[in-house]
Design a protein around this motif. Sequence first.
Motif, PDB file in Angstrom:
ATOM      1  N   GLU A  30       0.831  -1.196   0.000  1.00  0.00           N
ATOM      2  CA  GLU A  30       0.000   0.000   0.000  1.00  0.00           C
ATOM      3  C   GLU A  30       0.875   1.260   0.000  1.00  0.00           C
ATOM      4  O   GLU A  30       0.575   2.247  -0.673  1.00  0.00           O
ATOM      5  N   GLN A  31       1.983   1.192   0.753  1.00  0.00           N
ATOM      6  CA  GLN A  31       2.906   2.321   0.776  1.00  0.00           C
ATOM      7  C   GLN A  31       3.560   2.538  -0.596  1.00  0.00           C
ATOM      8  O   GLN A  31       3.770   3.671  -1.008  1.00  0.00           O
ATOM      9  N   ASP A  34       0.959   1.503  -6.945  1.00  0.00           N
ATOM     10  CA  ASP A  34       0.796   0.579  -8.065  1.00  0.00           C
ATOM     11  C   ASP A  34       2.131   0.072  -8.580  1.00  0.00           C
ATOM     12  O   ASP A  34       2.960   0.836  -9.056  1.00  0.00           O
ATOM     13  N   ILE A  35       2.318  -1.236  -8.505  1.00  0.00           N
ATOM     14  CA  ILE A  35       3.585  -1.848  -8.902  1.00  0.00           C
ATOM     15  C   ILE A  35       3.527  -2.245 -10.373  1.00  0.00           C
ATOM     16  O   ILE A  35       2.561  -2.872 -10.830  1.00  0.00           O
ATOM     17  N   VAL A  36       4.550  -1.830 -11.122  1.00  0.00           N
ATOM     18  CA  VAL A  36       4.538  -2.025 -12.570  1.00  0.00           C
ATOM     19  C   VAL A  36       5.632  -2.979 -13.045  1.00  0.00           C
ATOM     20  O   VAL A  36       5.636  -3.408 -14.196  1.00  0.00           O
ATOM     21  N   PHE A  37       6.585  -3.284 -12.180  1.00  0.00           N
ATOM     22  CA  PHE A  37       7.677  -4.172 -12.588  1.00  0.00           C
ATOM     23  C   PHE A  37       8.338  -4.739 -11.334  1.00  0.00           C
ATOM     24  O   PHE A  37       8.538  -4.027 -10.356  1.00  0.00           O
ATOM     25  N   GLU A  57       9.345  -1.958  -8.701  1.00  0.00           N
ATOM     26  CA  GLU A  57       9.177  -0.638  -9.310  1.00  0.00           C
ATOM     27  C   GLU A  57       7.700  -0.255  -9.286  1.00  0.00           C
ATOM     28  O   GLU A  57       6.862  -0.958  -9.831  1.00  0.00           O
ATOM     29  N   SER A  58       7.408   0.885  -8.666  1.00  0.00           N
ATOM     30  CA  SER A  58       6.056   1.432  -8.768  1.00  0.00           C
ATOM     31  C   SER A  58       6.076   2.455  -9.893  1.00  0.00           C
ATOM     32  O   SER A  58       7.108   2.675 -10.528  1.00  0.00           O
ATOM     33  N   VAL A  59       4.928   3.083 -10.168  1.00  0.00           N
ATOM     34  CA  VAL A  59       4.885   4.082 -11.237  1.00  0.00           C
ATOM     35  C   VAL A  59       5.966   5.117 -10.993  1.00  0.00           C
ATOM     36  O   VAL A  59       6.665   5.542 -11.895  1.00  0.00           O
ATOM     37  N   LYS A  60       6.146   5.474  -9.739  1.00  0.00           N
ATOM     38  CA  LYS A  60       6.972   6.629  -9.399  1.00  0.00           C
ATOM     39  C   LYS A  60       8.411   6.284  -9.020  1.00  0.00           C
ATOM     40  O   LYS A  60       9.309   7.076  -9.287  1.00  0.00           O
ATOM     41  N   ALA A  61       8.653   5.148  -8.387  1.00  0.00           N
ATOM     42  CA  ALA A  61       9.991   4.928  -7.830  1.00  0.00           C
ATOM     43  C   ALA A  61      10.334   3.449  -7.760  1.00  0.00           C
ATOM     44  O   ALA A  61       9.461   2.583  -7.815  1.00  0.00           O
ATOM     45  N   ALA A  62      11.634   3.181  -7.629  1.00  0.00           N
ATOM     46  CA  ALA A  62      12.118   1.817  -7.437  1.00  0.00           C
ATOM     47  C   ALA A  62      12.431   1.615  -5.962  1.00  0.00           C
ATOM     48  O   ALA A  62      12.998   2.497  -5.324  1.00  0.00           O
ATOM     49  N   PRO A  84       2.842  -7.888 -12.586  1.00  0.00           N
ATOM     50  CA  PRO A  84       3.480  -7.380 -11.369  1.00  0.00           C
ATOM     51  C   PRO A  84       2.465  -6.849 -10.346  1.00  0.00           C
ATOM     52  O   PRO A  84       2.764  -6.813  -9.145  1.00  0.00           O
TER      53      PRO A  84
ATOM     54  N   ARG B  21      -1.855  10.810   0.672  1.00  0.00           N
ATOM     55  CA  ARG B  21      -0.532  10.528   1.208  1.00  0.00           C
ATOM     56  C   ARG B  21       0.367  11.675   0.752  1.00  0.00           C
ATOM     57  O   ARG B  21       0.380  12.006  -0.435  1.00  0.00           O
ATOM     58  N   VAL B  38      -2.047   5.923  -7.941  1.00  0.00           N
ATOM     59  CA  VAL B  38      -1.558   6.693  -9.089  1.00  0.00           C
ATOM     60  C   VAL B  38      -2.096   6.163 -10.410  1.00  0.00           C
ATOM     61  O   VAL B  38      -2.466   6.935 -11.307  1.00  0.00           O
ATOM     62  N   MET B  39      -2.207   4.846 -10.546  1.00  0.00           N
ATOM     63  CA  MET B  39      -2.661   4.268 -11.813  1.00  0.00           C
ATOM     64  C   MET B  39      -4.094   4.711 -12.117  1.00  0.00           C
ATOM     65  O   MET B  39      -4.390   5.202 -13.202  1.00  0.00           O
ATOM     66  N   ARG B 291       9.260  -4.050 -19.653  1.00  0.00           N
ATOM     67  CA  ARG B 291       8.374  -3.383 -18.692  1.00  0.00           C
ATOM     68  C   ARG B 291       9.121  -2.614 -17.612  1.00  0.00           C
ATOM     69  O   ARG B 291       8.523  -1.952 -16.775  1.00  0.00           O
ATOM     70  N   GLN B 292      10.449  -2.729 -17.603  1.00  0.00           N
ATOM     71  CA  GLN B 292      11.198  -2.113 -16.516  1.00  0.00           C
ATOM     72  C   GLN B 292      11.411  -0.617 -16.766  1.00  0.00           C
ATOM     73  O   GLN B 292      12.010  -0.228 -17.764  1.00  0.00           O
ATOM     74  N   PRO B 293      10.918   0.247 -15.867  1.00  0.00           N
ATOM     75  CA  PRO B 293      11.131   1.687 -16.052  1.00  0.00           C
ATOM     76  C   PRO B 293      12.612   2.042 -15.945  1.00  0.00           C
ATOM     77  O   PRO B 293      13.365   1.399 -15.218  1.00  0.00           O
ATOM     78  N   ARG B 295      14.810   5.318 -14.930  1.00  0.00           N
ATOM     79  CA  ARG B 295      14.498   6.559 -14.200  1.00  0.00           C
ATOM     80  C   ARG B 295      15.452   7.695 -14.530  1.00  0.00           C
ATOM     81  O   ARG B 295      16.525   7.473 -15.096  1.00  0.00           O
ATOM     82  N   PHE B 316       6.601   4.890 -15.483  1.00  0.00           N
ATOM     83  CA  PHE B 316       5.702   3.995 -16.201  1.00  0.00           C
ATOM     84  C   PHE B 316       4.519   4.805 -16.703  1.00  0.00           C
ATOM     85  O   PHE B 316       4.010   5.666 -15.988  1.00  0.00           O
ATOM     86  N   ARG B 345      20.941  -1.067 -12.651  1.00  0.00           N
ATOM     87  CA  ARG B 345      21.394  -2.036 -11.655  1.00  0.00           C
ATOM     88  C   ARG B 345      22.131  -3.212 -12.299  1.00  0.00           C
ATOM     89  O   ARG B 345      21.876  -4.372 -12.000  1.00  0.00           O
TER      90      ARG B 345
END
Lengths: 122, 366
Positions: A30-31, A34-37, A57-62, A84, B21, B38-39, B291-293, B295, B316, B345
């Motif tokens: 939840e923190q 949305d997980i994308v990878f 990886e979420s939409v915003k950060a790894a 994912p 949040r 966000v999605m 699929r890997q973003p 950054r 993404f 990485r």
Amino acid sequence: MATTYFTEDHEWLRVEGDVATVGITDYAQEQLGDIVFVEIPEAGRNMSKGDTAVVVESVKAASDVYAPVDGEVTEANEALTSDPALVNSAATGGGWLWKMKLADKAQLDGLMDEAAYNAHIG
Amino acid sequence: MTGDEIRHLPLEDLHIQAGARFGAFAGWNMPLTYPAGVMKEHLHTREHVGLFDISHMKLFEVAGPDAIGLLGKACPLDPGTLPISQSKYTLLLNETAGVIDDLIVTRLGDNRFMVVANAGNAAVDEAHLSSLTKGLDVTIKPLDRVFLAIQGPEAWAALSRAGIETGTLVFMHGIEPRPDWFMTRSGYTGEDGFEIGLPENDARELLAKLLEDERVLWIGLAARDSLRLEAGLCLHGNDITPDTNPVDAGLMWAIAKDIRASGNFVGADALRALMTRGPIEKRVGLKPEGRQPVRAGAVLVDADGNTAGRVTSGGFGPTTGFPVAMGYVSAPLAGNGSQVFADVRGARVPLEVHSLPFTPHRYRKG
């Protein structure tokens, strides 16, 4: 009979014999949002406690998921490659991350049970 | 910004109520996501109406007999040729033609303009503009407003239901529909939409009506970023900075030909030299394979491993369904379909140079 343990880093381990299935908790998914990878580990990889095991990886950060104990990866959750978001929808079920053969079962003693974890996240 | 103190939005209570949040952005405590996530927030904005609190951004009223003179000096722009109510995307340049900030300037009257500046640059912008006022009869007035963005294909309908008619307002135009209100048809999502600056009490009244409408959903900064990235829009501080220039950044469309040739703005000589030289690198869209973003900050190399550029924004794309990124690549590699590689990485991720935007703009132009 499986026993479930929790870490301060919001992972869960379901231990049967000397094999643990590892994932992140519902609180953690939840923190993260949305997980994308999910970068899953290779079977056969030896991990030490604290190593980066998985990158989520979420939409915003790894975000890194650390190995909670020492051991060898026996299997990763291949389903996460195509879906994912399972980590969001079924964090403690179908969204498991990897399975590992425990190197030292005594390390489990330092982990929390569910009641302690729930108190930890308040 | 003054000091390190975190600033709070005037409507923070509403965001807490909505379950936001929060996280720090440009010195402000900002809603990052709401319970939808966000999605869903992103997709909802493309399909219905996204409501954004962008009160961290700053509105400046620039007014006086020399308002045109000031803005024509600060920006590569001839403000005197803008029809009243016309908005224009423009830049504040330094002496080396580096981008201090990107702005929207709207002509409100013969000698009166509204300038919308980025949150993190507002203080720098104000100081820079002030430094150019010597000998000019002009005032730069920072306005104390709540600033809301209402974005998406049903934005006009939701505003209409809330009592705000937008029918005659077209893309990149701005008006003052009520005392102390400023409303433009523009945005940062690639969708049709509006930005409204207004006093806090008026904002609370408007929001009460808007939020009764099931088409309207609060959207956080996380989806604001993924929406603008899919739309190919620059984030100042990432994709453009005081160290990048409009030639390499592909922003020359924002500068009229006669201004490029003969405008007397700060950075004009440097910009002309850059135009003569041509771009060394170009800002492009980048589509990572798989699929890997990839950054912001990732270094790009060509097939032989030579440095080829860098990623300045990446994430993404909920609408595209694949990872999207923006960055700079050396000019010879800037054509669509060129391949570059990023090290993520330890893994070598191929990226294809991709046209921008990733999702088509759907502005209401008339």
